[in-house]
Each structure stands twice: as C-alpha cells, then as structure tokens.
Design a protein around this motif. Structure first.
Motif: not given
Length: 82
Positions: A38-44, A47-55, A66-75
């Motif tokens: 799913x392209x970033x522009x098509x996400x809600x 979910x857009x503009x999240x910083x990538x999680x190191x892991x 849940x706060x960590x999961x919601x704050x960072x991109x894990x894909x």
C-alpha cells in the motif's frame, strides 16, 4: 452474493493442510506483504509520515506497547542489530 475478499471455494490452496502455527505464519506473511504494497499516500492520515522503527517488523515492543506501535512505522527493514 459473495464478498470479494472471501476465501475461494476451490483452487490449489484448498488441497493443503497445515498446523495452526504454520497456517498463522503463512497468514502473517500474506498480510504483511499486502500492507507493504500500500503506497504511503493511500494509508489513513494517522499512519502517514511515521518514522521507521529501528527494528522494523522484527520489533518485539510493538506487540505489547500500543503507543510504540502507533507512533512508529514497523513495515520497514530492520536497521539495528540485524
């Protein structure tokens, strides 16, 4: 009327049996692959503009915080200790 996302009533996948663990693993990989396409522009907006999680997808924290999961991109690809 069948829902367009319903499982097929016939086909090669129906001939395969799997234990619960293997079946969940296949399902998990399929869902990840679909979400990754799913392209970033098509996400809600949330979910857009999240910083990538190191892991990336290997992050264990996303499963119990849940706060960590919601704050960072894990894909994304793991960039630390990988």
């Amino acid at each position: 009327v069948r829902h367009p996302a319903a499982l097929p009533e016939s086909g090669p996948w129906l001939a395969h049996d799997a234990c619960r663990s293997c079946g969940l693993g296949v399902l998990r990989e399929a869902v990840y692959a679909l979400r990754a396409r799913i392209p970033m522009a098509e996400l809600p907006a949330r979910a857009q503009g999240r910083q990538d999680c190191w892991y990336g997808r290997a992050c264990r924290t996303q499963n119990h915080r849940p706060a960590h999961a919601a704050r960072l991109n894990h894909i994304c690809v793991q960039r630390r200790f990988g």
